[in-house]
Design a protein around this motif. Sequence first.
Motif, mmCIF file in Angstrom:
data_model
loop_
_atom_site.group_PDB
_atom_site.id
_atom_site.type_symbol
_atom_site.label_atom_id
_atom_site.label_comp_id
_atom_site.label_asym_id
_atom_site.label_seq_id
_atom_site.Cartn_x
_atom_site.Cartn_y
_atom_site.Cartn_z
ATOM 1 N N GLN A 1 1.028 -1.264 -0.216
ATOM 2 C CA GLN A 1 -0.137 -0.291 -0.070
ATOM 3 C C GLN A 1 0.934 1.477 0.420
ATOM 4 O OE1 GLN A 1 -3.424 -0.652 -0.242
ATOM 5 N NE2 GLN A 1 -3.559 1.644 -0.872
ATOM 6 N N ILE A 2 1.747 1.015 0.683
ATOM 7 C CA ILE A 2 2.619 2.157 1.079
ATOM 8 C C ILE A 2 3.450 2.389 -0.212
ATOM 9 C CG2 ILE A 2 5.154 2.974 1.638
ATOM 10 C CD1 ILE A 2 4.214 1.553 4.954
ATOM 11 N N ILE A 3 4.405 1.621 -1.287
ATOM 12 C CA ILE A 3 4.996 1.587 -2.778
ATOM 13 C C ILE A 3 4.219 1.499 -3.694
ATOM 14 C CG2 ILE A 3 5.915 -0.438 -2.986
ATOM 15 C CD1 ILE A 3 8.204 1.956 -2.008
ATOM 16 N N LYS A 4 3.200 0.803 -3.683
ATOM 17 C CA LYS A 4 2.632 1.144 -5.385
ATOM 18 C C LYS A 4 2.369 2.159 -5.820
ATOM 19 C CE LYS A 4 -2.824 -0.167 -4.013
ATOM 20 N NZ LYS A 4 -3.667 -0.289 -4.324
ATOM 21 N N THR A 5 2.099 3.189 -4.707
ATOM 22 C CA THR A 5 1.531 4.335 -5.784
ATOM 23 C C THR A 5 2.826 5.212 -6.301
ATOM 24 O OG1 THR A 5 1.648 5.237 -3.608
ATOM 25 C CG2 THR A 5 -0.373 4.361 -4.654
ATOM 26 N N GLU A 6 4.325 4.354 -5.983
ATOM 27 C CA GLU A 6 5.035 5.189 -6.187
ATOM 28 C C GLU A 6 5.346 5.908 -7.805
ATOM 29 O OE1 GLU A 6 8.739 8.272 -6.071
ATOM 30 O OE2 GLU A 6 7.250 7.004 -4.045
ATOM 31 N N ARG A 7 5.172 6.768 -8.086
ATOM 32 C CA ARG A 7 5.630 6.405 -9.779
ATOM 33 C C ARG A 7 7.231 6.316 -10.525
ATOM 34 N NH1 ARG A 7 3.864 12.691 -11.209
ATOM 35 N NH2 ARG A 7 5.392 13.749 -9.946
ATOM 36 N N ASN A 8 7.964 5.919 -9.357
ATOM 37 C CA ASN A 8 9.186 5.264 -9.616
ATOM 38 C C ASN A 8 9.494 3.627 -10.400
ATOM 39 O OD1 ASN A 8 10.037 7.895 -10.957
ATOM 40 N ND2 ASN A 8 11.111 8.991 -8.936
ATOM 41 N N VAL A 9 8.253 3.407 -9.164
ATOM 42 C CA VAL A 9 8.668 2.047 -9.485
ATOM 43 C C VAL A 9 7.190 1.154 -9.746
ATOM 44 C CG1 VAL A 9 8.575 0.068 -7.269
ATOM 45 C CG2 VAL A 9 9.389 2.243 -7.283
ATOM 46 N N GLN A 10 7.618 0.390 -11.302
ATOM 47 C CA GLN A 10 6.591 -0.841 -11.174
ATOM 48 C C GLN A 10 7.005 -1.609 -10.094
ATOM 49 O OE1 GLN A 10 4.430 -0.674 -14.037
ATOM 50 N NE2 GLN A 10 3.666 -2.385 -12.876
ATOM 51 N N LEU A 11 5.957 -2.223 -10.139
ATOM 52 C CA LEU A 11 5.705 -3.338 -8.899
ATOM 53 C C LEU A 11 5.116 -4.356 -9.725
ATOM 54 C CD1 LEU A 11 6.666 -4.124 -5.632
ATOM 55 C CD2 LEU A 11 4.217 -3.200 -4.895
ATOM 56 N N GLY A 12 5.327 -6.150 -9.499
ATOM 57 C CA GLY A 12 5.495 -7.136 -9.467
ATOM 58 C C GLY A 12 5.375 -7.775 -8.294
ATOM 59 N N VAL A 13 4.247 -8.622 -8.032
ATOM 60 C CA VAL A 13 4.285 -9.156 -7.074
ATOM 61 C C VAL A 13 3.666 -10.778 -7.269
ATOM 62 C CG1 VAL A 13 3.036 -9.883 -5.048
ATOM 63 C CG2 VAL A 13 3.114 -7.375 -5.637
ATOM 64 N N THR A 14 4.502 -11.660 -6.610
ATOM 65 C CA THR A 14 3.799 -12.986 -6.795
ATOM 66 C C THR A 14 4.210 -14.106 -5.664
ATOM 67 O OG1 THR A 14 5.987 -13.318 -8.436
ATOM 68 C CG2 THR A 14 6.206 -15.364 -8.284
ATOM 69 N N PHE A 15 3.495 -14.796 -5.501
ATOM 70 C CA PHE A 15 2.977 -15.143 -3.945
ATOM 71 C C PHE A 15 2.024 -16.496 -4.559
ATOM 72 C CE2 PHE A 15 -0.338 -12.214 -6.408
ATOM 73 C CZ PHE A 15 -1.193 -13.092 -7.164
ATOM 74 N N ASN A 16 1.650 -18.041 -3.539
ATOM 75 C CA ASN A 16 1.093 -19.398 -4.232
ATOM 76 C C ASN A 16 -0.325 -18.195 -3.557
ATOM 77 O OD1 ASN A 16 3.491 -20.648 -4.688
ATOM 78 N ND2 ASN A 16 3.918 -20.531 -1.881
#
Length: 409
Positions: A31-46
Amino acid sequence: MRILWFSVTPSLFNPHTNKHNGGGWIASLEQIIKTERNVQLGVTFNFPDSRLRYEKEGVVYYPIQYSKRSWIKKRLTNSDEKEKAEYYLKIIKDFKPDLIQIFGSENDFGVICQHTLIPVVIHMQGCIPPYHNALFPVGMNSFDFVIHRGLSLQRRMIGIRSEPAFHKRAELEIKTIQSCRYFMGRTEWDKNLINLFNPNATYFHCEEALRDSFMNNDKQWSLQESDKVRIISVISNPWYKGVDLILKTAQLLKRFTDLDFEWQVYGVQNIHFYEHKYKIKAVDVNVTTMGTASKEKLVNALCSATCYVHPSYIDNSPNSLCEAQVLGVPVLATHVGGISSLIKDGETGILFPANAPYTLAALIKRINIDKKLAFQLSHKARKQAIERHNPNAIRERLLEIYEQILDQK
């Protein structure tokens, strides 16, 4: 920058499946980091979903569908490490990250370190080798899971196999730590472990994010005008979390004090095994198991408590303790693992030795009588915890760590 997380929970993809009622600390960090414009976030999980990827609110999610092998198959077949590594590499090839962040050195994701040249940073959670050392409370061993009542067949088998399973996992985790170059953590305990297992690694300090329901909440602890002593503990099921210590301490409070107390234990539903093992009935010593509570219910319970007790025999930086501090609840906690990085004894909480029910009983009595001490602990702990878990400071520090690692690359 493109950052790919390998998470032990579905995070914000489906925050209600990770048993935290509103998301755990990884969901809070997303929630904190996903709105950072310089970051494209991917999340992998079971997660039980066969689709390779989803995109949701700017984040790319990669659920990994897997079937748990029975312990018999694990004994008869070789590790599926190669198969997992191939699938992880497929995800990496699709997302094309600049940096990979793995949450926890104790899980299977660590195999990535041996199969990619992309920088990998492991965000420390617990650590199995010292957990293995504190696996069972004093007086308990694997044979207890054969002879004592109060366990489902599944929990009974887990208990019987705990010792060899933890030994195997401990060795695999050491191998993972030794194969990685970068680590992120938040306590002197996990920093010292990295220095022990991999002295050439680079360690970055980064605080832990907490749930919004605790950080953005107008409610806070206040001393209740009541003779009733309310003790709260929030723990999970592993044997080293201290259910036995709660029962032993409550028994001492009943025998040696005239306190009108109730001890509510959240996070577990069934402690019949411990009742049978230690010959202490929860109902006879005013202990009630509350199961998993909603975040709203937990906030209300904590704010009306006399104190919060963390009884674990080993821990790094338990969220439940930090959440209690943020609300200003006076905290009593075992002096184990990374907890001394969260509590300055006598100022932001009180530390006591593990397996010390007599000491804990005396401390509960003391904090109920000494209102001035309770207020001091509350004020200083709340102030420190709010600073420690400040979302903006965590965002800035996380981005700084990413940039430093990429600069070294």
